[in-house]
Design a protein around this motif. Structure first.
Motif, PDB file in Angstrom:
ATOM      1  N   GLY A 233       0.822  -1.208   0.000  1.00 35.61           N
ATOM      2  CA  GLY A 233       0.000   0.000   0.000  1.00 35.61           C
ATOM      3  C   GLY A 233       0.851   1.252   0.000  1.00 35.61           C
ATOM      4  N   ASP A 234       0.345   2.297  -0.618  1.00 34.76           N
ATOM      5  CA  ASP A 234       1.020   3.591  -0.652  1.00 34.76           C
ATOM      6  C   ASP A 234      -0.012   4.660  -0.329  1.00 34.76           C
ATOM      7  OD1 ASP A 234       2.410   5.919  -1.156  1.00 34.76           O
ATOM      8  OD2 ASP A 234       3.406   5.146  -2.949  1.00 34.76           O
ATOM      9  N   GLU A 235       0.007   5.130   0.901  1.00 34.31           N
ATOM     10  CA  GLU A 235      -0.961   6.144   1.326  1.00 34.31           C
ATOM     11  C   GLU A 235      -0.831   7.426   0.516  1.00 34.31           C
ATOM     12  OE1 GLU A 235      -1.864   6.368   5.761  1.00 34.31           O
ATOM     13  OE2 GLU A 235       0.141   5.448   5.739  1.00 34.31           O
ATOM     14  N   LYS A 236       0.367   7.695   0.008  1.00 34.66           N
ATOM     15  CA  LYS A 236       0.601   8.928  -0.727  1.00 34.66           C
ATOM     16  C   LYS A 236       0.089   8.857  -2.161  1.00 34.66           C
ATOM     17  CE  LYS A 236       4.691   9.975   2.061  1.00 34.66           C
ATOM     18  NZ  LYS A 236       6.166  10.142   2.059  1.00 34.66           N
TER      19      LYS A 236
ATOM     20  N   GLN B  87      -3.000   6.845  -3.548  1.00 38.05           N
ATOM     21  CA  GLN B  87      -4.099   5.902  -3.405  1.00 38.05           C
ATOM     22  C   GLN B  87      -4.594   5.373  -4.753  1.00 38.05           C
ATOM     23  OE1 GLN B  87      -7.125   6.862  -0.253  1.00 38.05           O
ATOM     24  NE2 GLN B  87      -6.099   8.857  -0.281  1.00 38.05           N
TER      25      GLN B  87
ATOM     26  N   THR C  33      -2.384   2.535  -5.891  1.00 40.03           N
ATOM     27  CA  THR C  33      -2.707   1.378  -5.057  1.00 40.03           C
ATOM     28  C   THR C  33      -4.029   0.754  -5.494  1.00 40.03           C
ATOM     29  OG1 THR C  33      -1.530   2.374  -3.184  1.00 40.03           O
ATOM     30  CG2 THR C  33      -3.085   0.608  -2.694  1.00 40.03           C
TER      31      THR C  33
ATOM     32  N   LYS D 108      -8.164  -5.294   3.962  1.00 33.33           N
ATOM     33  CA  LYS D 108      -7.686  -3.985   4.452  1.00 33.33           C
ATOM     34  C   LYS D 108      -7.420  -4.114   5.948  1.00 33.33           C
ATOM     35  CE  LYS D 108      -6.870   0.507   4.290  1.00 33.33           C
ATOM     36  NZ  LYS D 108      -7.952   1.499   4.220  1.00 33.33           N
TER      37      LYS D 108
ATOM     38  N   ASN E  28      -3.859   0.889   7.735  1.00 32.65           N
ATOM     39  CA  ASN E  28      -3.576   1.682   6.535  1.00 32.65           C
ATOM     40  C   ASN E  28      -2.835   0.865   5.476  1.00 32.65           C
ATOM     41  OD1 ASN E  28      -1.112   1.402   7.736  1.00 32.65           O
ATOM     42  ND2 ASN E  28      -0.684   3.587   7.968  1.00 32.65           N
ATOM     43  N   LYS E  29      -2.828  -0.455   5.646  1.00 34.94           N
ATOM     44  CA  LYS E  29      -2.177  -1.338   4.681  1.00 34.94           C
ATOM     45  C   LYS E  29      -3.176  -2.367   4.157  1.00 34.94           C
ATOM     46  CE  LYS E  29       2.104   0.154   4.724  1.00 34.94           C
ATOM     47  NZ  LYS E  29       2.777   0.644   3.479  1.00 34.94           N
ATOM     48  N   TYR E  30      -2.786  -2.996   3.060  1.00 33.48           N
ATOM     49  CA  TYR E  30      -3.573  -4.085   2.490  1.00 33.48           C
ATOM     50  C   TYR E  30      -2.808  -5.392   2.653  1.00 33.48           C
ATOM     51  CZ  TYR E  30      -6.455  -0.422   0.480  1.00 33.48           C
ATOM     52  OH  TYR E  30      -7.285   0.672   0.315  1.00 33.48           O
TER      53      TYR E  30
ATOM     54  N   ASP F 271       0.021  11.799  -6.535  1.00 32.98           N
ATOM     55  CA  ASP F 271      -1.058  10.907  -6.941  1.00 32.98           C
ATOM     56  C   ASP F 271      -0.945  10.565  -8.426  1.00 32.98           C
ATOM     57  OD1 ASP F 271      -3.957   9.983  -5.815  1.00 32.98           O
ATOM     58  OD2 ASP F 271      -4.032  10.388  -7.963  1.00 32.98           O
TER      59      ASP F 271
END
Length: 839
Positions: free
Chosen positions: A394-397, A399, A402, A418, A421-423, A503
């Motif tokens: 996952g990459d929160e920055k 989405q 991802t 989920k 904050n990761k998958y 993004d």
């Protein structure tokens, strides 16, 4: 033997045969069902048949027979129907949902069904994935007619014991492109001369789909609607046997499996598949080809190592994928070293293999069912043996990147969860082998020469940071893409807005806003500011929309930003002051306006249609930005001054000095030339730029070793770079790398273009790492002498402009989300690059 040699020499002159040439073996046929010849108005093999007529014929069979029904599983880019004709007995057809339920029980490792011989075997006869390999779609019509209309005891046995799904044309757009060509240039009498126009399509040819993608490589990557539709259908049915019909060079004969050995050191598909099952079916095909006097070969070439072929993907779903390659007539009749090869002859071989596939599957249906059941049970068994219990990513920055990766996982029916904050993807699931395909990387191989790529760890395609874990906290299961991207709705500002450039969809949002008349700027340095009551830091490349400097009023600007956010789900923030807490302020000279790109690309003879199509597809479908495609034949009269970005993908560019000067002069005016792969090598060799290629000094004292002649193809082939994933170090402060936060990135290498790092200290944007290997086969010589000293991405000045040189393809097969940004930065931010003079 005399008859067989006669057939080989004549290759079945159609003037000697009517449609009985194909069909007489399975007589009688019911008169209620029209034959292809009756429906089309011409005999199979006399002309190439358009896809709409093929579909219409199958629709007719479904209409007039209770042994057939038609299903539509999608449409192509150009709107052509994608269809499946289901054939079985009327009783089976009326009971199909129940049979499907019984069939799927064998794909569920939690069930223990044992009625192996009591459920019809499910067979998918699939044809014509390469549009200019047309014989198979013609054979599909003959096969459909035979299976629906024949009253022979043999065919009735097949209907009773099988559910047969006929997919007549996997690539309708490409097929019709070739069909139009072949019929347009068909002579009367037919011209067999290989130099005739009929046998030599104009660029890009009919092999590929609308965007010039090879759909036979798209089963794993699933970029195109043809593949996505087929995969959605496939995972509803899980057929036991799947065919993949192709054509090859006219001087060949006929190929069927077994293939050459799988190149992986420890293949993830069961050994039983590529040894026992392929041999079992191969014996059937050999007997069938012998009976009609056709020559063939097996084992010598082709391999099923890459899991994204139509003949290899089914092998990872408990089925048997079968490859067929027929020497092509490339039109209706063509001279070869063995005589003339005709279109009807090529069709008959494919038709014979089609019926033989059904026979082999029916006669071994209990075996095939038990095999599929064992396949999915062994997935759980193999997963239990592994120390790795799952993968987190996952990459929160970013989405949207991802989300795109999760979409690929879900399409292949891989379970995703989920957790915080990761998958998480657990290994203990029926699709364990697909999990391996997505995440595992390899450095050791049994073979060194591959028909295609030797690396396909899809997580790396997306630059998706992931790690294996030995314990799991699954969380909530992800069932669809809804809610995977969460962004706070943009608030209104009368001062400025900023858009996060990290993004994946930010370039598309930028293009939309520019097309609506807004002027946006890009920040060349990070800054920290207040967003509402919170402090937020923005990185290199952040977009800024100054409200007071626009021609539109604040309400109109706000409405456009809302639309951009709704469409592309990008983070957009309202800013009420230009005075930032840290870093540069919004009025800094490091925040400069972005010139709207007006891009064009050279296409046509000599240019890689694959790479050109990837650029076209990316800009069309994800950025929604038009790109003008100028054929090489129009080069001299094309007005370059209408554009500010030129893309040259790999190819053999035979441009004279005047044409080269035209490009140089245009770039020197302040424009951007983007070259990819061999086009970058061309730019260096033609001295458009003052860069060099990596050279290896040869030892003049080294002696040439004598080797067996027969080993030459293998020895030479292993030195080619067929497809590996390498690690590159990138300068994230450079405009070409804006949006990246990690200084390393996976890149895809499938060429021998080796750029030496620039002598200018600021021009090498990406260089291969000291330990560059991530996945795939590469010789130590290539790694040490070429990869390690070379650059992946350089930008070089040319007058007032610049040339962006990609050694690798950042858009490979439409799936390299991880490096798409480098390419898009070149288009959108290229004119912001001011290359400092080197000391």
């Amino acid at each position: 033997m005399v008859k067989r040699l006669l057939v080989l020499v004549l290759l079945c002159n159609t003037s000697l045969y009517g449609q009985d040439y194909f069909l007489e073996k399975y007589e009688p046929y019911t008169s209620k069902i029209p034959s292809p010849e009756q429906f089309l108005g011409y005999g199979i093999g006399q002309h190439h048949t358009r896809h709409d007529l093929i579909v219409a014929y199958l629709e007719k069979l479904s209409e007039v027979s209770d042994r057939a029904s038609i299903h539509y599983y999608g449409k192509t880019h150009e709107g052509r129907k994608l269809v499946i004709l289901t054939i079985t007995t009327p009783e089976n057809l009326s009971n199909l949902e129940n049979l499907k339920k019984q069939h799927l029980a064998f794909t569920d490792p939690e069930q223990n069904a044992s009625n192996y011989d009591n459920v019809p075997v499910f067979i998918n006869l699939a044809y014509n994935v390469h549009g200019n390999e047309p014989s198979s779609s013609e054979a599909a019509m003959l096969t459909a007619y035979t299976l629906v209309a024949s009253e022979s005891a043999e065919i009735e046995k097949y209907r009773k014991n099988a559910v047969i799904f006929i997919d007549p044309t996997i690539n309708p757009d490409g097929r019709d492109r070739h069909t139009q060509w072949a019929n347009t240039y068909q002579g009367a009498p037919e011209v067999a001369d290989p130099q005739d126009a009929e046998h030599n399509e104009y660029w890009p040819g009919g092999r590929t789909n609308h965007y010039w993608f090879d759909l036979n490589r798209d089963w794993l990557l699933a970029v195109n609607p043809e593949s996505r539709g087929k995969l959605n259908w496939y995972h509803q049915w899980y057929p036991n046997v799947v065919t993949d019909f192709h054509e090859m060079g006219s001087q060949s004969t006929y190929f069927f499996e077994p293939m050459k050995d799988n190149g992986s050191l420890d293949p993830i598909m069961p050994k039983e598949n590529y040894e026992d099952l392929n041999t079992l079916f191969g014996n059937y095909f050999a007997k069938a080809m012998d009976s009609i006097g056709s020559f063939y070969f097996t084992k010598e070439v082709f391999d099923g190592t890459y899991p994204g072929y139509g003949s290899s993907y089914p092998d990872l779903q408990g089925g048997l994928g079968l490859l067929f390659e027929q020497a092509s007539s490339r039109g209706h009749r063509q001279k070869t070293a063995f005589g003339e090869i005709t279109f009807p002859f090529t069709i008959r071989n494919q038709y014979t293999s089609s019926i033989t596939t059904v026979r082999a599957a029916v006669e071994n249906k209990a075996y095939m069912r038990k095999y599929q059941q064992d396949f999915f049970k062994s997935a759980l068994t193999n997963a239990a043996k592994s120390k790795i219990k799952g993968y987190t990513f996952g990459d929160e920055k970013d989405q949207n990147r991802t989300k795109a990766f999760i979409d690929k996982l879900l399409l292949h029916k891989i379970d995703v969860y989920k957790s915080g904050n990761k998958y998480v993807v657990p290994t203990k699931q029926p699709q364990y082998r697909m999990v391996q395909t997505m995440f595992e990387t390899y450095g050791k191989y049994r073979d060194s020469v591959y028909y295609d790529a030797s690396a396909w760890s899809v997580a790396n395609f997306y630059n998706m940071k992931y790690r294996p874990v030995t314990s799991l906290n699954l969380g909530e299961k992800v069932t669809d893409l809804k809610g995977l991207v969460t962004v706070d709705p943009v608030k209104k500002s009368n001062y400025a807005y900023v858009i996060d450039w990290q993004d994946y969809n930010a370039p598309a949002a930028l293009n939309y806003l520019q097309s609506q008349g807004l002027v946006l700027s890009s920040s060349a340095k990070p800054f920290t500011t207040m967003v509402g009551s919170a402090t937020k830091t923005f990185g290199y490349g952040t977009l800024m929309v100054p409200v007071s400097l626009q021609k539109k009023n604040p309400d109109e600007i706000f409405e456009l930003l809302q639309k951009a956010q709704q469409e592309y789900e990008v983070p957009i923030f309202a800013i009420n002051t230009g005075l930032n807490l840290n870093g540069i302020d919004l009025g800094s000279a490091y925040v400069s306006p972005i010139k709207k790109p007006k891009a064009f690309m050279l296409i046509g003879n000599g240019v890689s249609s694959y790479e050109a199509g990837e650029v076209w597809h990316l800009l069309d479908t994800r950025v929604r930005m038009p790109v003008t495609k100028i054929p090489m034949r129009n080069f001299n009269r094309a007005n370059f001054d209408k554009y500010n970005v030129l893309v040259m993908v790999s190819g053999r560019y035979s441009l004279n000095e005047g044409q080269q000067k035209k490009i140089k002069d245009w770039v020197s005016k302040g424009n951007t030339l983007v070259t990819i792969g061999s086009a970058s090598k061309w730019a260096v060799e033609k001295k458009l730029v003052k860069e060099k290629l990596t050279e290896v000094k040869k030892d003049s004292t080294e002696k040439t070793m004598r080797k067996p002649y027969v080993d030459a193809p293998e020895n030479i082939g292993k030195e080619s770079v067929g497809g590996v994933i390498l690690k590159a170090d990138i300068d994230i402060t450079h405009p070409l790398a804006f949006g990246y936060t990690d200084t390393t990135i996976p890149v895809y290498k499938n060429n021998e273009v080796w750029l030496a790092p620039s002598k200018n200290e600021y021009s090498t944007v990406a260089k291969y790492s000291a330990d560059p290997h991530i996945d795939g086969f590469m010789t130590e010589k290539n790694r040490d002498e070429f990869v390690k000293p070379s650059a992946s991405l350089i930008v070089s000045p040319l007058g007032g402009g610049r040339v962006v040189l990609f050694a690798d393809n950042p858009n490979f097969r439409g799936s390299w989300y991880g490096t798409n940004r480098l390419f898009l930065n070149a288009l959108f931010l290229g004119n912001q690059i001011r290359i400092p003079e080197s000391n």
